[in-house]
Design a protein around this motif. Structure first.
Motif, PDB file in Angstrom:
ATOM      1  N   ILE A  17      -1.841  -5.731   9.497  1.00 40.37           N
ATOM      2  CA  ILE A  17      -1.714  -5.169   8.767  1.00 40.37           C
ATOM      3  C   ILE A  17      -2.328  -4.250  10.196  1.00 40.37           C
ATOM      4  N   LEU A  18      -2.147  -2.979   9.917  1.00 38.32           N
ATOM      5  CA  LEU A  18      -1.355  -2.373  10.488  1.00 38.32           C
ATOM      6  C   LEU A  18      -3.298  -0.672  10.760  1.00 38.32           C
ATOM      7  N   ALA A  19      -3.255  -0.839   9.829  1.00 39.36           N
ATOM      8  CA  ALA A  19      -4.975   0.035   9.747  1.00 39.36           C
ATOM      9  C   ALA A  19      -5.863  -1.117   8.663  1.00 39.36           C
ATOM     10  N   THR A  20      -7.045  -0.214   9.260  1.00 37.75           N
ATOM     11  CA  THR A  20      -8.129  -0.853   8.029  1.00 37.75           C
ATOM     12  C   THR A  20      -9.459   0.125   7.442  1.00 37.75           C
ATOM     13  N   PRO A  21      -9.672   0.072   6.514  1.00 39.15           N
ATOM     14  CA  PRO A  21      -9.672  -1.097   6.171  1.00 39.15           C
ATOM     15  C   PRO A  21      -8.917  -1.096   5.281  1.00 39.15           C
ATOM     16  N   THR A  22      -8.101  -2.218   5.000  1.00 43.55           N
ATOM     17  CA  THR A  22      -7.058  -2.948   3.570  1.00 43.55           C
ATOM     18  C   THR A  22      -7.808  -3.690   3.383  1.00 43.55           C
ATOM     19  N   LEU A  23      -6.921  -3.403   1.333  1.00 48.40           N
ATOM     20  CA  LEU A  23      -7.112  -4.580   0.679  1.00 48.40           C
ATOM     21  C   LEU A  23      -5.984  -5.719   0.073  1.00 48.40           C
ATOM     22  N   SER A  24      -5.533  -7.274   0.544  1.00 45.57           N
ATOM     23  CA  SER A  24      -5.104  -7.395   0.064  1.00 45.57           C
ATOM     24  C   SER A  24      -5.101  -8.269  -0.903  1.00 45.57           C
ATOM     25  N   LYS A  25      -4.303  -8.999  -2.160  1.00 43.55           N
ATOM     26  CA  LYS A  25      -4.592  -9.255  -3.094  1.00 43.55           C
ATOM     27  C   LYS A  25      -3.642 -10.267  -2.645  1.00 43.55           C
ATOM     28  N   ILE A  26      -4.038 -12.192  -2.907  1.00 42.46           N
ATOM     29  CA  ILE A  26      -3.024 -12.737  -2.725  1.00 42.46           C
ATOM     30  C   ILE A  26      -2.180 -13.099  -3.715  1.00 42.46           C
ATOM     31  N   LEU A  27      -2.861 -13.797  -4.689  1.00 45.58           N
ATOM     32  CA  LEU A  27      -2.787 -14.234  -6.060  1.00 45.58           C
ATOM     33  C   LEU A  27      -3.568 -13.422  -7.063  1.00 45.58           C
ATOM     34  N   PRO A  28      -2.892 -13.715  -8.149  1.00 46.15           N
ATOM     35  CA  PRO A  28      -2.148 -14.377  -8.721  1.00 46.15           C
ATOM     36  C   PRO A  28      -0.898 -13.058  -8.132  1.00 46.15           C
ATOM     37  N   PRO A  29       0.601 -13.108  -8.107  1.00 42.85           N
ATOM     38  CA  PRO A  29       1.486 -12.432  -7.004  1.00 42.85           C
ATOM     39  C   PRO A  29       2.422 -11.823  -7.982  1.00 42.85           C
ATOM     40  N   PRO A  30       2.270 -10.083  -7.276  1.00 44.25           N
ATOM     41  CA  PRO A  30       2.824 -10.309  -6.513  1.00 44.25           C
ATOM     42  C   PRO A  30       1.638  -9.546  -5.556  1.00 44.25           C
ATOM     43  N   VAL A  31       2.096  -9.487  -3.883  1.00 43.03           N
ATOM     44  CA  VAL A  31       0.852  -9.798  -3.225  1.00 43.03           C
ATOM     45  C   VAL A  31       0.897  -7.671  -3.362  1.00 43.03           C
ATOM     46  N   ARG A  32       0.064  -7.876  -3.293  1.00 44.26           N
ATOM     47  CA  ARG A  32      -0.182  -5.672  -3.140  1.00 44.26           C
ATOM     48  C   ARG A  32      -1.434  -5.502  -2.113  1.00 44.26           C
ATOM     49  N   ARG A  33      -1.223  -3.737  -1.854  1.00 44.13           N
ATOM     50  CA  ARG A  33      -2.527  -4.295  -0.822  1.00 44.13           C
ATOM     51  C   ARG A  33      -2.941  -2.457  -1.114  1.00 44.13           C
ATOM     52  N   ILE A  34      -4.065  -2.292  -0.701  1.00 46.32           N
ATOM     53  CA  ILE A  34      -4.498  -1.250  -0.985  1.00 46.32           C
ATOM     54  C   ILE A  34      -5.530  -0.560   0.928  1.00 46.32           C
ATOM     55  N   ILE A  35      -5.062   0.203   1.616  1.00 46.98           N
ATOM     56  CA  ILE A  35      -5.732   1.076   2.735  1.00 46.98           C
ATOM     57  C   ILE A  35      -6.412   2.090   1.899  1.00 46.98           C
ATOM     58  N   GLY A  36      -7.904   2.231   2.935  1.00 46.89           N
ATOM     59  CA  GLY A  36      -9.451   3.080   2.751  1.00 46.89           C
ATOM     60  C   GLY A  36     -10.827   2.191   2.289  1.00 46.89           C
ATOM     61  N   ASP A  37     -10.856   3.481   2.267  1.00 46.54           N
ATOM     62  CA  ASP A  37     -12.572   2.161   1.924  1.00 46.54           C
ATOM     63  C   ASP A  37     -12.170   1.926   0.654  1.00 46.54           C
ATOM     64  N   LEU A  38     -11.633   2.021  -0.364  1.00 51.65           N
ATOM     65  CA  LEU A  38     -11.585   1.796  -1.974  1.00 51.65           C
ATOM     66  C   LEU A  38     -12.649   2.420  -2.786  1.00 51.65           C
ATOM     67  N   SER A  39     -13.002   3.896  -2.264  1.00 47.39           N
ATOM     68  CA  SER A  39     -13.907   4.658  -3.512  1.00 47.39           C
ATOM     69  C   SER A  39     -13.224   4.893  -4.667  1.00 47.39           C
ATOM     70  N   ASP A  40     -12.358   4.627  -4.476  1.00 49.57           N
ATOM     71  CA  ASP A  40     -11.175   5.298  -6.458  1.00 49.57           C
ATOM     72  C   ASP A  40     -11.196   4.093  -6.742  1.00 49.57           C
ATOM     73  N   ARG A  41     -12.259   3.934  -7.646  1.00 51.17           N
ATOM     74  CA  ARG A  41     -12.521   2.118  -8.312  1.00 51.17           C
ATOM     75  C   ARG A  41     -10.981   2.207  -8.894  1.00 51.17           C
TER      76      ARG A  41
END
Length: 110
Positions: free
Chosen positions: A58-82
């Motif tokens: 993890i290089l930046a915060t906030p970062t959201l990771s979806k672990i399961l179900p695969p594939p693993v996905r990440r989003i960086i930022g404040d998640l304001s765009d639903r």
């Protein structure tokens, strides 16, 4: 109706910064409205657990990771765009596919 998938998510934050708090609030709202009972969320404060951030690259915060179900996905930022969050984590794909089928089917019937 097929059984719902369970989503395993990790949100990496850096203390109580405004962006971290906004990301957590937004994510909880999305999870409570869209994924009631079918998710597990772990919030990781990288200031308290830097080794976890390092292990997960993890290089930046906030970062959201979806672990399961695969594939693993990440989003960086404040998640304001639903919608971006839902699509970016592959959480909206099935719904979009269903809606696309429904609307094209209805267009063909008319």
């Amino acid at each position: 109706m097929s059984p719902r998938k369970t989503y395993i998510l990790k949100l990496y934050v850096a203390g109580n910064t405004p962006n971290s708090m906004r990301a957590l609030k937004t994510l909880r709202n999305i999870l409570e409205t869209e994924f009631r009972g079918v998710y597990a969320l772990k919030v990781i404060d990288v200031l308290k657990n830097p080794q976890l951030a390092e292990e997960d690259k993890i290089l930046a915060t906030p970062t959201l990771s979806k672990i399961l179900p695969p594939p693993v996905r990440r989003i960086i930022g404040d998640l304001s765009d639903r919608e971006r969050v839902l699509i970016g984590l592959d959480l909206l794909y099935d719904e979009l596919a269903d809606n696309a089928f429904s609307s094209s089917y209805l267009d063909a019937v008319d």
